[in-house]
Design an enzyme around this catalytic site. Structure first.
Site, PDB file in Angstrom:
ATOM      1  N   GLU A 243      -3.049  -9.796  -5.817  1.00 56.55           N
ATOM      2  CA  GLU A 243      -1.892  -9.071  -5.283  1.00 56.55           C
ATOM      3  C   GLU A 243      -2.452  -7.858  -4.567  1.00 56.55           C
ATOM      4  O   GLU A 243      -2.871  -6.890  -5.188  1.00 56.55           O
ATOM      5  CB  GLU A 243      -0.946  -8.663  -6.418  1.00 56.55           C
ATOM      6  CG  GLU A 243       0.448  -8.288  -5.919  1.00 56.55           C
ATOM      7  CD  GLU A 243       0.626  -6.807  -5.690  1.00 56.55           C
ATOM      8  OE1 GLU A 243       0.498  -6.389  -4.515  1.00 56.55           O
ATOM      9  OE2 GLU A 243       0.889  -6.072  -6.638  1.00 56.55           O
ATOM     10  N   CYS A 277       3.042  -0.666  -3.097  1.00 57.79           N
ATOM     11  CA  CYS A 277       2.596  -1.778  -2.258  1.00 57.79           C
ATOM     12  C   CYS A 277       3.759  -2.471  -1.572  1.00 57.79           C
ATOM     13  O   CYS A 277       3.596  -3.065  -0.511  1.00 57.79           O
ATOM     14  CB  CYS A 277       1.783  -2.772  -3.083  1.00 57.79           C
ATOM     15  SG  CYS A 277       2.668  -3.466  -4.495  1.00 57.79           S
TER      16      CYS A 277
END
Length: 498
Positions: A243, A277
């Site tokens: 990720e 993010c």
């Protein structure tokens, strides 16, 4: 609380975690060597056998007890997070609450998602009973980030544990105290074996974990580091879930609720000092509502301030070096003709960056192309949503996205090249435990959360059991010409029709 670390550890080095708002020492932690990491992984393999043997019900009961501890000590956990990241206590509490929700979901659903299920064997092998089940990998190494040191790593840790794995967790060197708090509270409800351990240090410690005999690696962090982890993991063919970063867009259509869209923009761009993010970094707005939308964003931005005091809406930059990245992106945007309607270069301080709203920024600017990871946002006018979709998708990243539209929200969302999209609300997909989370392109691959997140930490096992001898012996040298003729006729009837 007793630290869950390798007993054979011969650590000689240590490092300090600091409060980014004051540089006050929050804690001192060991730099674990390759030998320490290997010892932890070895213990984890032993623990994994016991943990798997508990079964789904036994593991769920321990995970429920753990979430109870986290819930009762929520204020304490939030304070540990605040001290190491600088974020407001309310934000620290929010990420912990979301993490608790995920623990609950994984514990309740692991058996349903991963347990044995029957599959249709087909006509030719109808004498077989066909099943598939998911078995744990064994030991999962989790390398976590500093921006959400509870919510993000537990998205891997929790689902790996629920699937039956032991976990060795390497937190960011900026937030080791948060990681140790989580590991220690887990040990209170699982005292028998070191099912969840922590190793601390810098890149060399993470590299040692990747190269150890773990059975899978889950990493959250930058794309550049993710590529290095993949390269190192490939030496043992260790599977990984990555990720990585994002440059997440928001699209605002002409029929959008502009107040809600502006509020979502401000929250998505500036909360946690923009160190998110899936935060909103670029907004594409239909030309018919662009000016009104920008005015609403500026109106909401004027009351937002970053700082270390209790009245600030967000805290300092946790990683001091990121301030220069933010400064360089603003500088490049302004040099290319962009305008700062709020903030700008003067908003970049020694510890904090104040909210910055940029317009007229060319698409080739680093403020549009690269992950800023700070409290800035670019807003661009587009003639329609076709142009917005094209520009939103013109990126190497593909993590999250947001759409505000009354009539076309789902249609637009499906066309965005991202792992997840929220419609008419900010970042909603991250809080729904049943939805998978992950990206495409330079944002990584694999999924955490939801059923997909449970399956990410277990391998499928197919079993075919013959219930009675087959009328037609197909897998035997005793197969006759007559059998082959019958099979040929059967296949023509079943599959040969035009």
């Amino acid at each position: 609380m007793t630290s869950v670390l390798p007993e054979q550890s011969t650590v000689r080095e240590s490092f300090e975690s600091l409060n980014p708002a004051t540089d006050e020492v929050v804690g001192t932690h060991p730099v674990h060597s390759r030998e320490d990491v290997e010892a932890a992984v070895s213990k984890a393999h032993e623990a994994a056998v016991w943990w798997e043997a508990l079964g789904y019900a036994g593991r769920a009961e321990r995970l429920r007890r753990w979430k109870g501890v986290l819930t009762r000590r929520l204020a304490q956990l939030a304070e540990v997070v605040r001290a190491e990241t600088g974020k407001p206590t309310g934000d620290a509490q929010l990420e912990a609450v979301l993490a608790i929700e995920h623990i609950d979901w994984a514990a309740r659903n692991a058996r349903k998602v991963l347990g044995r299920k029957h599959r249709a064997p087909g006509l030719l092998l109808s004498n077989n009973d066909a099943t598939v089940e998911y078995q744990p990998y064994g030991v999962v190494g989790v390398i976590g980030p500093w921006n959400y040191p509870v919510y993000t790593p537990l998205g891997s840790v929790t689902y790996a544990l629920a699937a039956g794995n032991a976990v060795v967790f390497k937190p960011s060197e900026y937030t080791p105290g948060v990681g140790q708090w989580l590991v220690d509270t887990f040990a209170e409800v699982v005292p028998e074996y070191p099912v969840l351990q922590q190793v601390t240090g810098f890149g060399t410690t993470g590299d040692a974990l990747v190269r150890s005999e773990v059975n899978k690696i889950a990493f959250t962090g930058s794309t550049a580091t993710g590529k290095k982890i993949m390269a190192a993991a490939s030496e043992r063919l260790t599977p990984v879930v990555i990720e990585a970063g994002g440059k997440d867009p928001m699209l605002v259509d002409a029929d959008a609720d502009l107040d809600a869209a502006a509020d979502a923009t401000v929250w998505g761009a500036f909360s946690n000092a923009g160190q998110t993010c899936i935060g909103v970094e670029r907004v594409y707005v239909h030309e018919r509502v662009h000016d009104e939308f920008v005015a609403k964003v500026l109106d909401k931005t004027k009351d937002i301030r970053g700082g270390a005091d209790s009245r600030a809406q967000y805290g300092p930059m946790t990683m001091r070096s990121q301030i220069e990245v933010v400064r360089s992106h603003i500088t490049d945007a302004l040099a290319r003709g962009g305008r700062a309607l709020a903030g700008g270069l003067e908003a970049v301080g020694d510890r904090c960056v104040q909210p910055t709203v940029l317009v007229d920024v060319p698409e080739e600017s680093s403020a549009v192309r690269e992950e800023t990871f700070g409290p800035t946002v670019t807003i661009a006018k587009v003639r329609d949503m076709e142009e917005a979709i094209a520009k939103a998708n013109d990126t190497v990243y593909g993590l999250g996205s947001t759409v505000f539209s009354h009539s076309r929200g789902t249609e637009i969302a499906r066309r965005l090249r991202t792992g997840a999209t929220a419609i008419n609300a900010p970042l909603a997909f991250a809080g729904i435990a049943s939805l998978p989370f992950g990206g495409v392109g330079d944002s990584g691959f694999g999924r955490i959360h939801g059923p997909e997140g449970l399956r990410e930490f277990a391998r499928p096992k197919a079993i075919a059991r013959q219930r009675f001898p087959a009328p037609l012996a197909l897998t035997s040298f005793t197969r006759s010409d007559k059998t082959e003729q019958l099979v040929s006729k059967a296949m023509a009837i079943l599959h040969g029709r035009k």
